[in-house]
Design a protein around this motif. Sequence first.
Motif, PDB file in Angstrom:
ATOM      1  N   LEU A  59     -17.309  15.958 -48.443  1.00 30.75           N
ATOM      2  CA  LEU A  59     -17.140  17.394 -48.665  1.00 30.75           C
ATOM      3  C   LEU A  59     -16.210  18.000 -47.623  1.00 30.75           C
ATOM      4  N   VAL A  60     -16.340  17.573 -46.367  1.00 29.14           N
ATOM      5  CA  VAL A  60     -15.441  18.046 -45.310  1.00 29.14           C
ATOM      6  C   VAL A  60     -14.005  17.620 -45.619  1.00 29.14           C
ATOM      7  N   ASP A  61     -13.826  16.381 -46.063  1.00 28.22           N
ATOM      8  CA  ASP A  61     -12.484  15.902 -46.421  1.00 28.22           C
ATOM      9  C   ASP A  61     -11.874  16.775 -47.514  1.00 28.22           C
ATOM     10  N   GLU A  62     -12.676  17.144 -48.494  1.00 33.43           N
ATOM     11  CA  GLU A  62     -12.181  17.994 -49.580  1.00 33.43           C
ATOM     12  C   GLU A  62     -11.759  19.371 -49.057  1.00 33.43           C
ATOM     13  N   LEU A  63     -12.558  19.939 -48.151  1.00 30.65           N
ATOM     14  CA  LEU A  63     -12.208  21.230 -47.565  1.00 30.65           C
ATOM     15  C   LEU A  63     -10.938  21.124 -46.716  1.00 30.65           C
ATOM     16  N   CYS A  64     -10.761  19.988 -46.029  1.00 28.14           N
ATOM     17  CA  CYS A  64      -9.543  19.758 -45.243  1.00 28.14           C
ATOM     18  C   CYS A  64      -8.329  19.638 -46.159  1.00 28.14           C
ATOM     19  N   GLU A  65      -8.473  18.896 -47.259  1.00 27.11           N
ATOM     20  CA  GLU A  65      -7.372  18.717 -48.205  1.00 27.11           C
ATOM     21  C   GLU A  65      -6.933  20.043 -48.823  1.00 27.11           C
ATOM     22  N   LYS A  66      -7.886  20.953 -49.001  1.00 20.37           N
ATOM     23  CA  LYS A  66      -7.575  22.273 -49.553  1.00 20.37           C
ATOM     24  C   LYS A  66      -7.012  23.217 -48.491  1.00 20.37           C
ATOM     25  N   GLY A  67      -6.989  22.749 -47.245  1.00 16.22           N
ATOM     26  CA  GLY A  67      -6.451  23.556 -46.163  1.00 16.22           C
ATOM     27  C   GLY A  67      -7.402  24.614 -45.644  1.00 16.22           C
ATOM     28  N   LEU A  68      -8.680  24.524 -45.994  1.00 12.68           N
ATOM     29  CA  LEU A  68      -9.662  25.518 -45.571  1.00 12.68           C
ATOM     30  C   LEU A  68     -10.294  25.188 -44.224  1.00 12.68           C
ATOM     31  N   VAL A  69     -10.322  23.911 -43.895  1.00 16.74           N
ATOM     32  CA  VAL A  69     -10.924  23.429 -42.644  1.00 16.74           C
ATOM     33  C   VAL A  69      -9.894  22.550 -41.950  1.00 16.74           C
ATOM     34  N   MET A  70      -9.918  22.557 -40.617  1.00 20.35           N
ATOM     35  CA  MET A  70      -8.982  21.712 -39.872  1.00 20.35           C
ATOM     36  C   MET A  70      -9.687  21.035 -38.699  1.00 20.35           C
ATOM     37  N   GLN A  71      -9.126  19.909 -38.294  1.00 24.53           N
ATOM     38  CA  GLN A  71      -9.628  19.182 -37.138  1.00 24.53           C
ATOM     39  C   GLN A  71      -9.052  19.823 -35.886  1.00 24.53           C
ATOM     40  N   ILE A  72      -9.899  19.987 -34.857  1.00 29.08           N
ATOM     41  CA  ILE A  72      -9.427  20.647 -33.631  1.00 29.08           C
ATOM     42  C   ILE A  72      -9.443  19.739 -32.418  1.00 29.08           C
ATOM     43  N   GLY A  73      -9.835  18.496 -32.582  1.00 31.15           N
ATOM     44  CA  GLY A  73      -9.838  17.572 -31.453  1.00 31.15           C
ATOM     45  C   GLY A  73     -11.052  16.675 -31.462  1.00 31.15           C
ATOM     46  N   MET A  74     -11.192  15.955 -30.359  1.00 33.99           N
ATOM     47  CA  MET A  74     -12.275  14.987 -30.225  1.00 33.99           C
ATOM     48  C   MET A  74     -13.366  15.554 -29.328  1.00 33.99           C
ATOM     49  N   GLY A  75     -14.611  15.278 -29.697  1.00 32.79           N
ATOM     50  CA  GLY A  75     -15.746  15.676 -28.888  1.00 32.79           C
ATOM     51  C   GLY A  75     -16.129  14.572 -27.923  1.00 32.79           C
ATOM     52  N   GLU A  76     -17.122  14.841 -27.121  1.00 29.80           N
ATOM     53  CA  GLU A  76     -17.625  13.861 -26.162  1.00 29.80           C
ATOM     54  C   GLU A  76     -18.714  13.010 -26.799  1.00 29.80           C
ATOM     55  N   SER A  77     -18.816  11.772 -26.332  1.00 35.09           N
ATOM     56  CA  SER A  77     -19.842  10.858 -26.812  1.00 35.09           C
ATOM     57  C   SER A  77     -20.203   9.883 -25.703  1.00 35.09           C
ATOM     58  N   VAL A  78     -21.495   9.656 -25.527  1.00 33.40           N
ATOM     59  CA  VAL A  78     -21.950   8.690 -24.530  1.00 33.40           C
ATOM     60  C   VAL A  78     -21.801   7.278 -25.081  1.00 33.40           C
ATOM     61  N   THR A  79     -22.120   7.103 -26.360  1.00 38.51           N
ATOM     62  CA  THR A  79     -21.983   5.801 -27.008  1.00 38.51           C
ATOM     63  C   THR A  79     -21.270   5.981 -28.341  1.00 38.51           C
ATOM     64  N   GLY A  80     -20.672   4.942 -28.828  1.00 34.32           N
ATOM     65  CA  GLY A  80     -20.030   4.981 -30.137  1.00 34.32           C
ATOM     66  C   GLY A  80     -18.743   5.784 -30.164  1.00 34.32           C
ATOM     67  N   ARG A  81     -18.333   6.098 -31.369  1.00 36.33           N
ATOM     68  CA  ARG A  81     -17.100   6.849 -31.573  1.00 36.33           C
ATOM     69  C   ARG A  81     -17.221   8.280 -31.086  1.00 36.33           C
TER      70      ARG A  81
END
Length: 94
Positions: A59-81
């Motif tokens: 659903l997020v991908d669909e909103l991004c494709e429609k230009g309604l939502v955008m990625q703003i960067g990377m968050g912090e994580s102790v483990t994993g991605r």
Amino acid sequence: MTDLKYFCKHNEVRGNISQLEIKRANLARVFSLIEKKHGLSRTSIAKEVHLTKATGSSLVDELCEKGLVMQIGMGESVTGRKPILLEINPDGGM
């Protein structure tokens, strides 16, 4: 009562809701959450709206494709991605 339960309870013929109507309701819930809370990840969105990670991400991908939502960067994580953070595109839909 969650939005989806309310939607199901108060829409047309109860128990006869199409997959498209459910998808539209979930898209609206995801968009609304991103609008209210700045910098959420796909995983946190899925958890908050009670969807699987795959459905929430789709659903997020669909909103991004429609230009309604955008990625703003990377968050912090102790483990994993590190999570990719999202926000509403102020120029979205134009």
